[in-house]
Enzyme design. Structure first.
Site, PDB file in Angstrom:
ATOM      1  N   GLY A  37      25.651  57.589  22.047  1.00 53.94           N
ATOM      2  CA  GLY A  37      25.648  59.044  21.890  1.00 53.94           C
ATOM      3  C   GLY A  37      27.014  59.566  21.482  1.00 53.94           C
ATOM      4  O   GLY A  37      27.856  58.804  21.003  1.00 53.94           O
ATOM      5  N   GLY A  42      30.207  58.685  11.552  1.00 57.60           N
ATOM      6  CA  GLY A  42      30.150  57.217  11.537  1.00 57.60           C
ATOM      7  C   GLY A  42      28.766  56.737  11.974  1.00 57.60           C
ATOM      8  O   GLY A  42      28.177  55.838  11.359  1.00 57.60           O
ATOM      9  N   HIS A  43      28.232  57.358  13.031  1.00 60.63           N
ATOM     10  CA  HIS A  43      26.887  56.988  13.493  1.00 60.63           C
ATOM     11  C   HIS A  43      25.838  57.412  12.457  1.00 60.63           C
ATOM     12  O   HIS A  43      24.855  56.703  12.239  1.00 60.63           O
ATOM     13  CB  HIS A  43      26.563  57.671  14.826  1.00 60.63           C
ATOM     14  CG  HIS A  43      27.481  57.291  15.941  1.00 60.63           C
ATOM     15  ND1 HIS A  43      28.468  58.117  16.398  1.00 60.63           N
ATOM     16  CD2 HIS A  43      27.551  56.159  16.704  1.00 60.63           C
ATOM     17  CE1 HIS A  43      29.109  57.537  17.401  1.00 60.63           C
ATOM     18  NE2 HIS A  43      28.578  56.341  17.601  1.00 60.63           N
ATOM     19  N   GLN A 165      33.579  43.768  18.171  1.00 61.85           N
ATOM     20  CA  GLN A 165      32.203  43.916  18.658  1.00 61.85           C
ATOM     21  C   GLN A 165      31.231  43.322  17.638  1.00 61.85           C
ATOM     22  O   GLN A 165      30.318  42.567  17.981  1.00 61.85           O
ATOM     23  CB  GLN A 165      31.914  45.404  18.896  1.00 61.85           C
ATOM     24  CG  GLN A 165      30.444  45.737  19.066  1.00 61.85           C
ATOM     25  CD  GLN A 165      30.228  47.170  19.515  1.00 61.85           C
ATOM     26  OE1 GLN A 165      30.536  47.527  20.634  1.00 61.85           O
ATOM     27  NE2 GLN A 165      29.677  47.999  18.643  1.00 61.85           N
ATOM     28  N   VAL A 188      33.762  55.048   8.702  1.00 63.06           N
ATOM     29  CA  VAL A 188      33.857  56.400   8.125  1.00 63.06           C
ATOM     30  C   VAL A 188      35.146  57.017   8.653  1.00 63.06           C
ATOM     31  O   VAL A 188      35.464  56.896   9.844  1.00 63.06           O
ATOM     32  CB  VAL A 188      32.634  57.256   8.515  1.00 63.06           C
ATOM     33  CG1 VAL A 188      32.752  58.667   7.936  1.00 63.06           C
ATOM     34  CG2 VAL A 188      31.349  56.593   8.033  1.00 63.06           C
TER      35      VAL A 188
HETATM   36  O1  PAF Z   1      29.321  50.625  19.740  1.00 62.29           O
HETATM   37  C1  PAF Z   1      28.724  51.189  20.688  1.00 62.29           C
HETATM   38  O2  PAF Z   1      28.473  52.392  20.670  1.00 62.29           O
HETATM   39  C2  PAF Z   1      28.287  50.360  21.892  1.00 62.29           C
HETATM   40  O3  PAF Z   1      29.210  49.369  22.180  1.00 62.29           O
HETATM   41  C3  PAF Z   1      26.883  49.767  21.729  1.00 62.29           C
HETATM   42  C4  PAF Z   1      26.832  48.751  20.600  1.00 62.29           C
HETATM   43  C5  PAF Z   1      25.869  50.860  21.471  1.00 62.29           C
HETATM   44  C6  PAF Z   1      26.482  49.040  23.009  1.00 62.29           C
HETATM   45  O4  PAF Z   1      26.486  49.877  24.112  1.00 62.29           O
END
Ligand code: PAF
Length: 303
Positions: A37, A42-43, A165, A188
């Site tokens: 959230g 970027g999301h 990650q 972004v």
């Molecule tokens: O990148 C993120 O927002 C978090 O690390 C993820 C991949 C949603 C895991 O909780």
């Protein structure tokens, strides 16, 4: 259109089956966009990429306590569900899965968890012990919960911004034979160059200005790498350290897959091949990370 917001795994399964059924007959695909959230552009880029490539798009919003070492950090993590759902709707997401803690971890945290191994101990792992174990554990769960069906294509989308990650998730999928294909989406940035992050909102104007030195230093390395010049990493480090509001934690050039430092390539010798520059710094009370994939371009600059 507004996405359907679901809170239980059973609802998610039923809705996924329904939408995939409606998308068929023939080969169908599902794109998963895991998030915590506090969404920004970027999301949105992840969601749009998923929308372009799949019949059904599921985004998840879950602030995962397992990946926060510091309880204050977890507490102050922004929660903006209504605005998040609005953004996801604008990106064409079909389903938003927002499970409660109890739904994800019935009876408390899971006893059995994933270990990120050596790859999770360096860089971010050094500053945030256990972070990547918690992150992989929740990503593994989310990949299972949203799994479409054996005959459907399954893609999951992550930002290049969180390079370590991303490397770990790719490694988990390979090592543990997950069905999903992992798709990376470029970072972004703001018009000035700051990599977008949910934590940027905690920077003062002065700190946000100072933080630009991170992307400036990365750009310098990128230019040198593409021209096959020595990266002169030490001078880029000096540039960041000369900014008084920025406390540098690490700045290294590594192999993009193993994250092992590229020993000589980044200093006096001409840059060859590929690398990844990783940087982390504290600016005020905010920890920022950024990175830049590097690629030598021997043909660059020639007619
Ligand atoms: O990148 C993120 O927002 C978090 O690390 C993820 C991949 C949603 C895991 O909780």
């Amino acid at each position: 259109m507004s996405p359907r917001v679901l809170t239980t795994a059973a609802e998610l399964r039923a809705a996924t089956i329904e939408l995939l059924g409606a998308a068929g007959p023939g080969p169908v695909s599902l794109g998963l966009v895991p998030t915590m959230g506090a969404l920004h552009e970027g999301h949105a880029a992840l969601a749009r990429a998923a929308r372009e490539e799949n019949d059904v798009v599921v985004a998840t919003i879950f602030v995962n306590p397992l990946q926060f070492g510091d309880p204050t950090d977890l507490e102050r993590y922004p929660r903006t569900l209504e605005a998040d759902v609005e953004i996801l709707g604008q990106c064409g997401v079909d389903l938003v899965f927002t499970p409660s803690q109890e739904e994800m971890y019935p009876g408390g945290g899971p006893l059995v968890r994933l270990s990120a191994g050596r790859l999770g101990e360096k860089f971010e792992g050094e500053y945030r012990p256990g972070h990547f174990d918690g992150m992989l554990t929740v990503v593994a769960k989310l990949l299972h919960l949203a799994w479409p069906a054996a005959d459907a294509a399954y893609r999951a989308y992550f930002g290049q911004k969180d390079a370590q990650q991303l490397a770990l998730i790719r490694r988990m999928v390979r090592d543990l034979s997950f069905a999903a294909e992992i798709r990376a989406v470029p970072t972004v940035r703001s018009a000035e160059g700051l990599a977008l992050s949910s934590r940027n909102r905690f920077l003062s104007e002065e700190e946000a200005e100072a933080a630009l030195v991170l992307s400036r230093a990365l750009r310098q390395l990128d230019q040198r790498a593409s021209r096959c010049e020595p990266l002169e990493l030490d001078s880029a480090v000096g540039m960041v350290e000369s900014q008084p509001l920025v406390k540098l934690e690490y700045f290294e050039v590594v192999d993009p897959e193993t994250l092992e430092p590229l020993a000589f390539n980044c200093r006096e010798t001409p840059f060859t091949g590929e690398g990844l520059a990783l940087i982390a710094a504290r600016v005020g009370s905010v920890r920022l990370i950024d990175n830049q994939p590097l690629k030598a371009d021997p043909a660059g600059g020639q007619d």
